[in-house]
Design a protein around this motif. Sequence first.
Motif, PDB file in Angstrom:
ATOM      1  N   TYR A 148      19.340  41.015 104.277  1.00 46.93           N
ATOM      2  CA  TYR A 148      18.649  42.090 105.071  1.00 46.93           C
ATOM      3  C   TYR A 148      17.315  41.642 105.525  1.00 46.93           C
ATOM      4  N   PRO A 149      17.122  41.676 106.711  1.00 48.03           N
ATOM      5  CA  PRO A 149      15.682  40.996 107.308  1.00 48.03           C
ATOM      6  C   PRO A 149      14.619  41.994 107.604  1.00 48.03           C
ATOM      7  N   GLY A 150      14.725  43.301 107.099  1.00 48.49           N
ATOM      8  CA  GLY A 150      13.704  44.224 107.140  1.00 48.49           C
ATOM      9  C   GLY A 150      12.954  44.227 105.849  1.00 48.49           C
ATOM     10  N   LEU A 151      12.008  44.942 105.816  1.00 48.54           N
ATOM     11  CA  LEU A 151      11.376  44.790 104.474  1.00 48.54           C
ATOM     12  C   LEU A 151      11.937  45.647 103.552  1.00 48.54           C
ATOM     13  N   VAL A 152      12.210  45.379 102.221  1.00 43.44           N
ATOM     14  CA  VAL A 152      12.601  46.125 101.184  1.00 43.44           C
ATOM     15  C   VAL A 152      11.321  46.583 100.299  1.00 43.44           C
ATOM     16  N   ARG A 153      11.290  47.832 100.093  1.00 44.59           N
ATOM     17  CA  ARG A 153      10.210  48.146  99.407  1.00 44.59           C
ATOM     18  C   ARG A 153      10.548  48.994  98.364  1.00 44.59           C
ATOM     19  N   ILE A 154      10.045  48.683  97.155  1.00 45.04           N
ATOM     20  CA  ILE A 154      10.242  49.496  95.930  1.00 45.04           C
ATOM     21  C   ILE A 154       9.278  50.425  95.537  1.00 45.04           C
ATOM     22  N   LEU A 155       9.120  51.520  94.791  1.00 49.90           N
ATOM     23  CA  LEU A 155       8.111  52.385  94.276  1.00 49.90           C
ATOM     24  C   LEU A 155       8.833  52.890  93.037  1.00 49.90           C
ATOM     25  N   THR A 156       8.082  52.549  91.888  1.00 51.88           N
ATOM     26  CA  THR A 156       8.301  52.681  90.423  1.00 51.88           C
ATOM     27  C   THR A 156       7.161  53.011  89.596  1.00 51.88           C
ATOM     28  N   LYS A 157       7.457  53.477  88.665  1.00 49.17           N
ATOM     29  CA  LYS A 157       6.446  53.404  87.503  1.00 49.17           C
ATOM     30  C   LYS A 157       6.802  52.473  86.322  1.00 49.17           C
ATOM     31  N   SER A 158       8.212  52.006  86.328  1.00 46.58           N
ATOM     32  CA  SER A 158       8.750  51.463  85.186  1.00 46.58           C
ATOM     33  C   SER A 158       8.802  49.912  85.124  1.00 46.58           C
ATOM     34  N   PRO A 159       8.467  49.190  84.241  1.00 52.67           N
ATOM     35  CA  PRO A 159       8.550  47.841  83.918  1.00 52.67           C
ATOM     36  C   PRO A 159       9.951  47.250  84.098  1.00 52.67           C
ATOM     37  N   VAL A 160      10.899  48.083  84.029  1.00 48.34           N
ATOM     38  CA  VAL A 160      12.331  47.687  84.345  1.00 48.34           C
ATOM     39  C   VAL A 160      12.392  46.856  85.439  1.00 48.34           C
ATOM     40  N   VAL A 161      11.593  47.074  86.357  1.00 50.95           N
ATOM     41  CA  VAL A 161      11.572  46.254  87.823  1.00 50.95           C
ATOM     42  C   VAL A 161      11.524  44.823  87.631  1.00 50.95           C
ATOM     43  N   THR A 162      10.733  44.302  86.471  1.00 51.59           N
ATOM     44  CA  THR A 162      10.784  42.722  86.331  1.00 51.59           C
ATOM     45  C   THR A 162      12.123  42.271  85.964  1.00 51.59           C
ATOM     46  N   ARG A 163      13.044  43.060  85.498  1.00 49.67           N
ATOM     47  CA  ARG A 163      14.354  42.514  85.290  1.00 49.67           C
ATOM     48  C   ARG A 163      14.963  41.849  86.696  1.00 49.67           C
ATOM     49  N   ASP A 164      14.601  42.403  87.628  1.00 47.35           N
ATOM     50  CA  ASP A 164      15.195  42.058  89.073  1.00 47.35           C
ATOM     51  C   ASP A 164      14.313  41.130  89.841  1.00 47.35           C
ATOM     52  N   ILE A 165      13.299  40.301  89.121  1.00 45.50           N
ATOM     53  CA  ILE A 165      12.409  39.548  89.807  1.00 45.50           C
ATOM     54  C   ILE A 165      13.220  38.463  90.515  1.00 45.50           C
ATOM     55  N   ASP A 166      14.303  38.067  90.062  1.00 43.78           N
ATOM     56  CA  ASP A 166      15.253  36.892  90.698  1.00 43.78           C
ATOM     57  C   ASP A 166      15.681  37.618  91.957  1.00 43.78           C
ATOM     58  N   LEU A 167      15.984  38.614  92.226  1.00 42.22           N
ATOM     59  CA  LEU A 167      16.812  39.250  93.329  1.00 42.22           C
ATOM     60  C   LEU A 167      15.508  39.488  94.274  1.00 42.22           C
ATOM     61  N   LEU A 168      14.393  40.058  93.894  1.00 42.15           N
ATOM     62  CA  LEU A 168      13.242  40.405  94.576  1.00 42.15           C
ATOM     63  C   LEU A 168      12.777  39.152  95.261  1.00 42.15           C
ATOM     64  N   THR A 169      12.686  38.110  94.526  1.00 46.66           N
ATOM     65  CA  THR A 169      12.067  37.012  95.059  1.00 46.66           C
ATOM     66  C   THR A 169      13.004  36.033  96.087  1.00 46.66           C
ATOM     67  N   SER A 170      14.302  36.563  95.971  1.00 50.92           N
ATOM     68  CA  SER A 170      15.393  35.923  96.878  1.00 50.92           C
ATOM     69  C   SER A 170      15.546  36.673  98.146  1.00 50.92           C
ATOM     70  N   LEU A 171      15.042  37.702  98.276  1.00 50.82           N
ATOM     71  CA  LEU A 171      15.355  38.558  99.446  1.00 50.82           C
ATOM     72  C   LEU A 171      14.159  38.164 100.635  1.00 50.82           C
ATOM     73  N   PRO A 172      14.828  38.150 101.952  1.00 51.64           N
ATOM     74  CA  PRO A 172      13.770  37.422 103.018  1.00 51.64           C
ATOM     75  C   PRO A 172      12.457  38.453 103.043  1.00 51.64           C
ATOM     76  N   ARG A 173      12.250  39.676 102.761  1.00 48.46           N
ATOM     77  CA  ARG A 173      11.085  40.376 102.705  1.00 48.46           C
ATOM     78  C   ARG A 173      10.963  41.468 101.841  1.00 48.46           C
ATOM     79  N   ALA A 174      10.190  41.348 100.679  1.00 54.16           N
ATOM     80  CA  ALA A 174      10.428  42.487  99.654  1.00 54.16           C
ATOM     81  C   ALA A 174       8.853  42.880  99.133  1.00 54.16           C
ATOM     82  N   GLU A 175       8.479  44.117  98.946  1.00 54.70           N
ATOM     83  CA  GLU A 175       7.258  44.262  98.129  1.00 54.70           C
ATOM     84  C   GLU A 175       7.641  45.360  96.964  1.00 54.70           C
TER      85      GLU A 175
END
Length: 317
Positions: free
Chosen positions: A138-165
């Motif tokens: 997906y070439p667009g920006l993938v934007r996450i908004l959360t209050k949870s540290p569970v998001v760190t579980r998905d660092i592998d996917l977030l760093t592999s996306l073309p654009r994510a924040e």
Amino acid sequence: MDVGSVVIGQPALGQLKNGRKEALVEPVEIQAKTLIQKSKTPSNDYVINPYTGCVLGCAYCFASFAGRQFGRSVKEWGDYLYVKKNAVELAREELAKMPEHKRRGTMLLSSVTDPYQGHETKYRLTRGILRELKRVEYPGLVRILTKSPVVTRDIDLLTSLPRAEVGITVTTTDDKVSRWLEVRAPLASRRLRTLAELTEAGIPTYAFVGPLLPHFATQPELLDDLFGRLVDAGVSEVFMEHINLKRYIRERMDQVLAGEREDVREAYLQARTKEHRAQLDAIVAELLGRHGLRLRFEEVVHHDDNDVLRQRLASST
């Protein structure tokens, strides 16, 4: 806890240890008809909400209307969760049908739920959706908004996306204050550590300081401390929003404020005025400059002004 003229109360005695009762919410599994929706929020083109409801149940949350389709009242916010069991399959199908030019739009997870609330560790819907976004590059920006540290579980996917924040909501540095209004959310201190962990992993981050708590108007040093902690965590940009006190939100806030002193209730009453927002705007501008932080949208957003902001953003592209 004393915050100038405002004394912040403690969680009600009926709360479980650490203020959490997330485990008491029994999720309801449903089959959704659609998943990727056009966004009504400024700067986001599409939004994905893998869940309806949010067990964090923050008192000020504007999304407390979200359960109406299931007959849930705003006062029940935090006490129900509907799990879109087929969310990953829908993401795969809808992304496959999405024209190439539309894939360049910003995709938000999520607008009326937390995509990483505790039940995500079981259902893994957000992770599955990210995997589908990765699969189509997906070439667009993938934007996450959360209050949870569970998001760190998905660092592998977030760093592999073309654009994510990733944005983490942080409204205070004081765990007692966060526990008062965000009773079942991860503590403020844990969210600050999460921002640092994401930054260290090379993921672009921002902080959502929303709502901007009313007592900052009388004790700006508390906001000064918050900005300093955000900078320490590697944040360079903040998205800020004035507290939304529409009637349906006040119904929930009134429950929280009922046992507080009169000056506490008065502070939240004043937060509805333009004069109060102008006072906070001036404080924010001075402190942002002091800490070298950028303000997303160049203003502290107010819900009533969303249409104006959206038009301004559209005209600038």
